[in-house]
Design an enzyme around this catalytic site. Structure first.
Site: not given
Length: 254
Positions: A147, A151
């Site tokens: 994740y 990002k």
């Protein structure tokens, strides 16, 4: 933050941060087209926004939907790439399927959204794009490796687009929220211990609301944000400003 007469597309607009952004843009006078894979979009409909049911991982359909929204409105002034997914799993147990999901939803769809909207805006010679990243791009923890990587990629892409699109009149910025009071977080905060823990993670003891992130997005989309291009607005209320702020039980040190 005047968006009067402008047309803004927001992905992941049916709930959470996306709905907060859609509401803020409508309140600032914009015509909003909201994309979401969920059919439960009552909150979005209440704003008066146009709803389009769409899964952004279908990249061809996503690009076509942007073109159709542009044709329907006759203009495209802003694009907010908000749709995303969080998968927290021990790093050594992460599957290839989970990796692919993270990259397709969080990175590839943003790249395609920026390119498709960017082409339309570049032809018009003006426009603004806002990409929703995360505090995990700067400060993360075990279980969020995949994740955090997606990002961080959004922040890097945004920085590069400041010039690839900026020279054509299109500004591109990112917002990196920390914990935000989406429907899931609000539900969790009904438990007093969790609410106290979440508030302890910010300097002033408050948890950011989706309306506050919406206001930031509206600012970046408007002429008031004209000086910002390639920026990543860290909206974490100081959460990532200190090292070793929590012990293993999640309690504040010191």
């Amino acid at each position: 933050m005047n968006l009067e007469g402008r047309h803004i597309i927001v992905t992941g607009a049916a709930a959470g941060i996306g709905l907060g952004i859609a509401k803020a843009c409508v309140a600032a006078g914009a015509q909003v087209t909201g994309f979401d894979k969920s059919l439960e979009a009552e909150g979005l409909a209440e704003t008066g926004a146009q709803f389009v049911q769409l899964d952004v991982t279908d990249l061809d359909a996503f690009e076509a939907a942007i073109a159709a929204a542009h044709a329907r409105a006759g203009r495209l002034d802003g694009m907010v790439n908000n749709a995303g997914v969080t998968i927290k799993v021990p790093f050594l147990e992460m599957t290839r399927a989970q990796m692919e999901t993270l990259w397709t939803v969080n990175q590839r769809s943003v790249l395609v959204g920026c390119q498709a909207a960017g082409r339309i805006m570049a032809e018009a010679g003006k426009g603004a794009i806002v990409n929703i990243a995360s505090v995990h791009a700067r400060a993360t923890n075990p279980g969020h490796e995949g994740y955090a990587a997606t990002k961080a990629a959004i922040v890097a892409m945004t920085r590069a687009m400041a010039w690839s699109l900026g020279t054509k009149g299109v500004r591109v910025n990112a917002i990196s929220p920390a914990m935000t009071r989406t429907e899931i977080v609000d539900e969790a905060m009904q438990t007093p211990d969790l609410a106290d823990r979440f508030r302890s993670w910010t300097a002033e003891g408050e948890v950011t609301t989706v309306d506050e992130i919406g206001a930031l997005a509206a600012f970046l989309l408007s002429d008031a944000g004209a000086a910002l291009n390639g920026s990543d607005v860290l909206a974490d209320r100081g959460m990532s400003a200190l090292l070793d702020i929590f012990d293993l039980e999640g309690k504040r040190n010191g």
